[in-house]
Design a protein around this motif. Structure first.
Motif, PDB file in Angstrom:
ATOM      1  N   CYS A  84       0.846  -1.191   0.000  1.00  0.00           N
ATOM      2  CA  CYS A  84       0.000   0.000   0.000  1.00  0.00           C
ATOM      3  C   CYS A  84       0.886   1.248   0.000  1.00  0.00           C
ATOM      4  O   CYS A  84       1.840   1.342   0.782  1.00  0.00           O
ATOM      5  CB  CYS A  84      -0.881  -0.013   1.254  1.00  0.00           C
ATOM      6  N   LEU A  90      -5.226  -2.207   6.465  1.00  0.00           N
ATOM      7  CA  LEU A  90      -4.707  -1.543   7.666  1.00  0.00           C
ATOM      8  C   LEU A  90      -5.513  -0.299   8.058  1.00  0.00           C
ATOM      9  O   LEU A  90      -6.002  -0.204   9.189  1.00  0.00           O
ATOM     10  CB  LEU A  90      -3.225  -1.193   7.469  1.00  0.00           C
ATOM     11  N   HIS A  91      -5.670   0.654   7.145  1.00  0.00           N
ATOM     12  CA  HIS A  91      -6.401   1.891   7.483  1.00  0.00           C
ATOM     13  C   HIS A  91      -7.612   2.105   6.587  1.00  0.00           C
ATOM     14  O   HIS A  91      -8.173   3.192   6.558  1.00  0.00           O
ATOM     15  CB  HIS A  91      -5.476   3.116   7.383  1.00  0.00           C
ATOM     16  N   THR A  92      -7.954   1.104   5.799  1.00  0.00           N
ATOM     17  CA  THR A  92      -9.133   1.078   4.916  1.00  0.00           C
ATOM     18  C   THR A  92      -9.171   2.194   3.866  1.00  0.00           C
ATOM     19  O   THR A  92     -10.249   2.583   3.428  1.00  0.00           O
ATOM     20  CB  THR A  92     -10.463   1.047   5.721  1.00  0.00           C
ATOM     21  N   TYR A  93      -8.016   2.715   3.477  1.00  0.00           N
ATOM     22  CA  TYR A  93      -8.002   3.597   2.314  1.00  0.00           C
ATOM     23  C   TYR A  93      -8.452   2.773   1.118  1.00  0.00           C
ATOM     24  O   TYR A  93      -8.154   1.578   1.029  1.00  0.00           O
ATOM     25  CB  TYR A  93      -6.593   4.144   2.038  1.00  0.00           C
ATOM     26  N   CYS A 108      -7.587  -1.209   1.573  1.00  0.00           N
ATOM     27  CA  CYS A 108      -6.407  -1.634   2.328  1.00  0.00           C
ATOM     28  C   CYS A 108      -6.827  -2.210   3.687  1.00  0.00           C
ATOM     29  O   CYS A 108      -7.682  -1.640   4.367  1.00  0.00           O
ATOM     30  CB  CYS A 108      -5.469  -0.448   2.525  1.00  0.00           C
ATOM     31  N   HIS A 143       0.328   4.038   1.230  1.00  0.00           N
ATOM     32  CA  HIS A 143       0.216   4.803   2.467  1.00  0.00           C
ATOM     33  C   HIS A 143       1.304   4.375   3.449  1.00  0.00           C
ATOM     34  O   HIS A 143       2.250   5.125   3.694  1.00  0.00           O
ATOM     35  CB  HIS A 143      -1.187   4.642   3.079  1.00  0.00           C
ATOM     36  N   MET A 144       1.210   3.157   3.986  1.00  0.00           N
ATOM     37  CA  MET A 144       2.215   2.709   4.951  1.00  0.00           C
ATOM     38  C   MET A 144       2.650   1.273   4.726  1.00  0.00           C
ATOM     39  O   MET A 144       3.145   0.614   5.646  1.00  0.00           O
ATOM     40  CB  MET A 144       1.704   2.885   6.386  1.00  0.00           C
ATOM     41  N   GLY A 145       2.455   0.785   3.509  1.00  0.00           N
ATOM     42  CA  GLY A 145       3.075  -0.482   3.128  1.00  0.00           C
ATOM     43  C   GLY A 145       2.343  -1.758   3.473  1.00  0.00           C
ATOM     44  O   GLY A 145       2.909  -2.846   3.311  1.00  0.00           O
ATOM     45  N   ALA A 146       1.101  -1.678   3.935  1.00  0.00           N
ATOM     46  CA  ALA A 146       0.361  -2.912   4.242  1.00  0.00           C
ATOM     47  C   ALA A 146       0.225  -3.768   2.981  1.00  0.00           C
ATOM     48  O   ALA A 146       0.323  -3.269   1.855  1.00  0.00           O
ATOM     49  CB  ALA A 146      -1.021  -2.567   4.792  1.00  0.00           C
TER      50      ALA A 146
HETATM   51  S1  FES Z   1      -1.250   1.202   5.036  1.00  0.00           S
HETATM   52 FE1  FES Z   1      -2.827   1.094   3.558  1.00  0.00          FE
HETATM   53  S2  FES Z   1      -4.199   2.656   4.158  1.00  0.00           S
HETATM   54 FE2  FES Z   1      -2.603   2.785   5.584  1.00  0.00          FE
END
Ligand code: FES
Length: 105
Positions: free
Chosen positions: A47, A69-72, A67, A49-52
């Motif tokens: 991802c 992790l944070h559902t983006y 995603c 955002h933060m790599g999930a």
């Molecule tokens: S790691 Fe994917 S939305 Fe934060």
């Protein structure tokens, strides 16, 4: 560079369950691949955002990946996060023919 993922379109349709993200490897790339009907989407598995790991996420009827992790939510065709909260994911061109399923990286 073009990578052959499976050697027939029929195998690809059977292997990739409708709407279920799967992790594949093409060279050094970790790619998430999703089939929606006759259309295949491919994008970096990390991802932006933060790599999930996006293959652990879900897809929806808008052809977005969510995603875990944070559902983006990201448009699987363009790679854009729908609310522009982070950069876009890198997408890849996937194509099928009588010889199989291919991805360009
Ligand atoms: S790691 Fe994917 S939305 Fe934060």
């Amino acid at each position: 560079m073009t990578f052959k993922i499976l050697d027939s379109k029929q195998k690809a349709e059977a292997f990739f369950e409708e709407g279920t993200p799967k992790l594949i490897r093409a060279g050094d790339n970790e790619i998430c691949l999703v089939r929606k009907g006759n259309t295949f989407f491919a994008f970096d598995n990390a991802c932006p955002h933060m790599g999930a790991k996006l293959h652990q996420g879900n897809t929806n009827h808008l052809n977005e990946i969510v995603c875990p992790l944070h559902t983006y939510r990201f448009n699987m065709k363009t790679g854009e996060e729908v609310n522009k909260r982070c950069k876009s994911m890198k997408t890849y061109y996937v194509h099928t023919n009588e010889g199989g399923l291919f991805i360009d990286c």
